[in-house]
Design a protein around this motif. Structure first.
Motif, PDB file in Angstrom:
ATOM      1  N   PHE A 152       0.798  -1.214   0.000  1.00  0.00           N
ATOM      2  CA  PHE A 152       0.000   0.000   0.000  1.00  0.00           C
ATOM      3  C   PHE A 152       0.841   1.279   0.000  1.00  0.00           C
ATOM      4  N   ASP A 153       2.013   1.233  -0.631  1.00  0.00           N
ATOM      5  CA  ASP A 153       2.862   2.425  -0.713  1.00  0.00           C
ATOM      6  C   ASP A 153       2.120   3.611  -1.297  1.00  0.00           C
ATOM      7  N   ILE A 154       1.268   3.339  -2.267  1.00  0.00           N
ATOM      8  CA  ILE A 154       0.567   4.406  -2.967  1.00  0.00           C
ATOM      9  C   ILE A 154      -0.385   5.175  -2.051  1.00  0.00           C
ATOM     10  N   ILE A 155      -0.864   4.526  -0.993  1.00  0.00           N
ATOM     11  CA  ILE A 155      -1.780   5.196  -0.064  1.00  0.00           C
ATOM     12  C   ILE A 155      -1.187   5.246   1.351  1.00  0.00           C
ATOM     13  N   LYS A 156       0.121   5.137   1.451  1.00  0.00           N
ATOM     14  CA  LYS A 156       0.788   5.111   2.750  1.00  0.00           C
ATOM     15  C   LYS A 156       0.436   6.333   3.594  1.00  0.00           C
ATOM     16  N   SER A 157       0.451   7.514   2.977  1.00  0.00           N
ATOM     17  CA  SER A 157       0.162   8.736   3.739  1.00  0.00           C
ATOM     18  C   SER A 157      -1.300   8.777   4.177  1.00  0.00           C
ATOM     19  N   ASP A 158      -2.192   8.207   3.369  1.00  0.00           N
ATOM     20  CA  ASP A 158      -3.615   8.144   3.747  1.00  0.00           C
ATOM     21  C   ASP A 158      -3.803   7.250   4.969  1.00  0.00           C
ATOM     22  N   ARG A 212      -6.572  -2.806   8.466  1.00  0.00           N
ATOM     23  CA  ARG A 212      -7.150  -1.598   7.845  1.00  0.00           C
ATOM     24  C   ARG A 212      -7.472  -1.865   6.373  1.00  0.00           C
ATOM     25  N   LEU A 213      -7.879  -3.094   6.093  1.00  0.00           N
ATOM     26  CA  LEU A 213      -8.103  -3.504   4.708  1.00  0.00           C
ATOM     27  C   LEU A 213      -9.274  -2.769   4.074  1.00  0.00           C
ATOM     28  N   ARG A 214     -10.327  -2.552   4.832  1.00  0.00           N
ATOM     29  CA  ARG A 214     -11.515  -1.913   4.262  1.00  0.00           C
ATOM     30  C   ARG A 214     -11.242  -0.463   3.861  1.00  0.00           C
ATOM     31  N   PRO A 215     -10.691   0.380   4.750  1.00  0.00           N
ATOM     32  CA  PRO A 215     -10.353   1.723   4.279  1.00  0.00           C
ATOM     33  C   PRO A 215      -9.277   1.723   3.203  1.00  0.00           C
ATOM     34  N   ALA A 216      -8.351   0.766   3.242  1.00  0.00           N
ATOM     35  CA  ALA A 216      -7.317   0.702   2.200  1.00  0.00           C
ATOM     36  C   ALA A 216      -7.947   0.455   0.831  1.00  0.00           C
ATOM     37  N   MET A 217      -8.896  -0.479   0.765  1.00  0.00           N
ATOM     38  CA  MET A 217      -9.591  -0.749  -0.497  1.00  0.00           C
ATOM     39  C   MET A 217     -10.343   0.489  -0.981  1.00  0.00           C
ATOM     40  N   PHE A 218     -10.929   1.185  -0.010  1.00  0.00           N
ATOM     41  CA  PHE A 218     -11.664   2.416  -0.320  1.00  0.00           C
ATOM     42  C   PHE A 218     -10.729   3.512  -0.823  1.00  0.00           C
ATOM     43  N   PHE A 219      -9.624   3.743  -0.128  1.00  0.00           N
ATOM     44  CA  PHE A 219      -8.680   4.791  -0.546  1.00  0.00           C
ATOM     45  C   PHE A 219      -8.134   4.518  -1.945  1.00  0.00           C
ATOM     46  N   LEU A 220      -7.812   3.260  -2.220  1.00  0.00           N
ATOM     47  CA  LEU A 220      -7.284   2.916  -3.545  1.00  0.00           C
ATOM     48  C   LEU A 220      -8.273   3.303  -4.639  1.00  0.00           C
ATOM     49  N   ALA A 221      -9.524   2.934  -4.462  1.00  0.00           N
ATOM     50  CA  ALA A 221     -10.536   3.260  -5.474  1.00  0.00           C
ATOM     51  C   ALA A 221     -10.722   4.777  -5.575  1.00  0.00           C
ATOM     52  N   ALA A 222     -10.696   5.462  -4.447  1.00  0.00           N
ATOM     53  CA  ALA A 222     -10.863   6.918  -4.453  1.00  0.00           C
ATOM     54  C   ALA A 222      -9.718   7.610  -5.186  1.00  0.00           C
ATOM     55  N   HIS A 223      -8.537   6.990  -5.174  1.00  0.00           N
ATOM     56  CA  HIS A 223      -7.376   7.561  -5.873  1.00  0.00           C
ATOM     57  C   HIS A 223      -7.494   7.441  -7.386  1.00  0.00           C
ATOM     58  N   THR A 267      -1.578   6.506   7.217  1.00  0.00           N
ATOM     59  CA  THR A 267      -0.991   7.172   8.385  1.00  0.00           C
ATOM     60  C   THR A 267      -1.959   8.206   8.946  1.00  0.00           C
ATOM     61  N   ALA A 268      -2.546   8.994   8.048  1.00  0.00           N
ATOM     62  CA  ALA A 268      -3.517  10.003   8.475  1.00  0.00           C
ATOM     63  C   ALA A 268      -4.756   9.354   9.085  1.00  0.00           C
ATOM     64  N   LEU A 269      -5.107   8.180   8.598  1.00  0.00           N
ATOM     65  CA  LEU A 269      -6.269   7.456   9.116  1.00  0.00           C
ATOM     66  C   LEU A 269      -6.130   7.182  10.613  1.00  0.00           C
ATOM     67  N   GLU A 270      -4.925   6.807  11.054  1.00  0.00           N
ATOM     68  CA  GLU A 270      -4.728   6.484  12.472  1.00  0.00           C
ATOM     69  C   GLU A 270      -5.040   7.686  13.358  1.00  0.00           C
ATOM     70  N   MET A 299     -11.335  11.269   3.612  1.00  0.00           N
ATOM     71  CA  MET A 299     -10.963  10.672   4.892  1.00  0.00           C
ATOM     72  C   MET A 299     -12.138  10.331   5.815  1.00  0.00           C
ATOM     73  N   PRO A 300     -13.140  11.210   5.980  1.00  0.00           N
ATOM     74  CA  PRO A 300     -14.223  10.858   6.916  1.00  0.00           C
ATOM     75  C   PRO A 300     -14.921   9.547   6.565  1.00  0.00           C
ATOM     76  N   LEU A 301     -15.058   9.257   5.272  1.00  0.00           N
ATOM     77  CA  LEU A 301     -15.711   8.006   4.879  1.00  0.00           C
ATOM     78  C   LEU A 301     -14.787   6.814   5.146  1.00  0.00           C
ATOM     79  N   GLY A 302     -13.485   6.990   4.946  1.00  0.00           N
ATOM     80  CA  GLY A 302     -12.533   5.941   5.294  1.00  0.00           C
ATOM     81  C   GLY A 302     -12.559   5.636   6.778  1.00  0.00           C
ATOM     82  N   VAL A 303     -12.634   6.670   7.606  1.00  0.00           N
ATOM     83  CA  VAL A 303     -12.731   6.497   9.057  1.00  0.00           C
ATOM     84  C   VAL A 303     -14.025   5.781   9.415  1.00  0.00           C
ATOM     85  N   ALA A 304     -15.122   6.186   8.781  1.00  0.00           N
ATOM     86  CA  ALA A 304     -16.422   5.565   9.062  1.00  0.00           C
ATOM     87  C   ALA A 304     -16.391   4.068   8.769  1.00  0.00           C
ATOM     88  N   LEU A 305     -15.762   3.683   7.669  1.00  0.00           N
ATOM     89  CA  LEU A 305     -15.677   2.263   7.323  1.00  0.00           C
ATOM     90  C   LEU A 305     -14.914   1.479   8.388  1.00  0.00           C
TER      91      LEU A 305
END
Length: 323
Positions: free
Chosen positions: A6-12, A45-56, A14-17, A67-73
């Motif tokens: 998940f290098d491509i969403i690594k910063s996302d 954190r597989l569910r938000p990771a899948m979400f962030f990837l698609a959002a990208h 990190t921010a998620l935590e 981010m709020p939707l990733g947190v909600a998931l």
């Protein structure tokens, strides 16, 4: 999950935590304590990771909007695990004491309810629209229905594979499917692409749950963070055991063990021995490979190449995961 995948969403991630910690803060100190305990216990954190990837897939990706939707998931996932642990009387998860073991069932359930409510509040504040809210509502109804189906079958050793697959779809696959779908929605992809992302998430989710069920048979407490054979001990029959009940020469003995609510540790060890002696593990692995092949086949060529490659790597990781 491997950080390299998940290098491509690594910063996302990190921010998620940090965003999760902000989300569980409450004037009620116990809620904050339980929330932080759940976050610190970790997770893939597989569910938000899948979400962030698609959002990208959106060239104009804006983290503040996503981010709020990733947190909600992730909050919904955390809350569902808390409730699962209460129902299963689980003492540990990922090698860490569960909320119900630490604070008792009543406080754990209430904390789970708080996390569900907080997730929907975060979504409502962002005005994502009725489509997103409907998808999350459907997700929650499926999670609840899947748990009810599982609960009514404990210690019954049903060999109904259709019901088994329906249950894991409701409890796991639909969650990952909707996570991918929501990311595609926010990225404003075409309906065809969004459906393809949903399909990918669904098949990956089926494979993920099957590998979970495999690890319960083949793993150990140190590796998987909970006692091996815990599903059997709780009266939950998964695909490797269903297969063993069909083909084992000792199927009657196995049936007598897995339907016994007063199962001892010695009986559990015998049940695991009987399941491992059949082709139940290999049979389930073949199903995993089939679902992952379907997942990869559904990835649309039209999404960014680096996103497709990351989704491919995720499927490959699930195929060989050991935790």
């Amino acid at each position: 999950m491997s950080n390299k995948i998940f290098d491509i969403i690594k910063s996302d991630l990190t921010a998620l935590e940090g965003a999760l910690q902000d989300a569980v803060k409450s004037p009620v100190e116990t809620i904050t304590e339980i929330g932080n305990h759940l976050i610190e216990a970790g997770g893939k954190r597989l569910r938000p990771a899948m979400f962030f990837l698609a959002a990208h897939c959106d060239d104009g990706y804006k983290r503040a909007r996503v981010m709020p939707l990733g947190v909600a998931l992730e909050l919904i996932h955390m809350a569902s695990l808390v409730h699962d642990d209460v129902l299963d009387s689980a003492a540990t998860r990922r090698g860490v004491e569960t909320a119900n073991a630490k604070w008792g069932n009543q406080l754990a359930i209430l904390a789970g309810d708080y996390l569900f409510a907080k997730a929907f509040a975060l979504v409502a504040e962002q005005n994502y629209g009725s489509r997103v809210e409907l998808q999350l509502s459907n997700l929650l109804t499926d999670l609840s229905a899947g748990e009810l189906i599982q609960n009514k079958e404990i210690y019954k050793a049903s060999c109904d594979t259709e019901e088994y697959f329906r249950r894991i779809a409701m409890k796991t696959a639909n969650f990952l499917a909707i996570s991918c779908q929501l990311g595609g929605d926010l990225a404003k992809r075409s309906e065809e692409e969004i459906q393809a992302l949903y399909n990918y998430g669904y098949y990956v989710g089926m494979a993920f749950q099957l590998t979970d069920d495999l690890l319960d048979i083949t793993g150990d407490t140190k590796t998987i963070g909970k006692p091996a054979g815990n599903d059997i001990l709780q009266g939950i029959i998964t695909l490797p055991t269903i297969r063993a009940l069909e083909v084992s020469p000792d199927k009657d003995e196995l049936m007598s063990i897995v339907t016994n609510p007063n199962m001892t540790n010695a009986m559990l060890e015998r049940a695991l021995e009987l399941v491992r002696a059949t082709d139940g593990v290999d049979f389930t692995k073949a199903k995993v490979d089939d679902y992952l092949s379907r997942a990869k086949a559904n990835l649309p060529d039209s999404i960014p190449q680096e996103i497709r490659e990351t989704y491919y790597m995720t499927a490959d990781f699930i195929s060989g995961r050991e935790f």
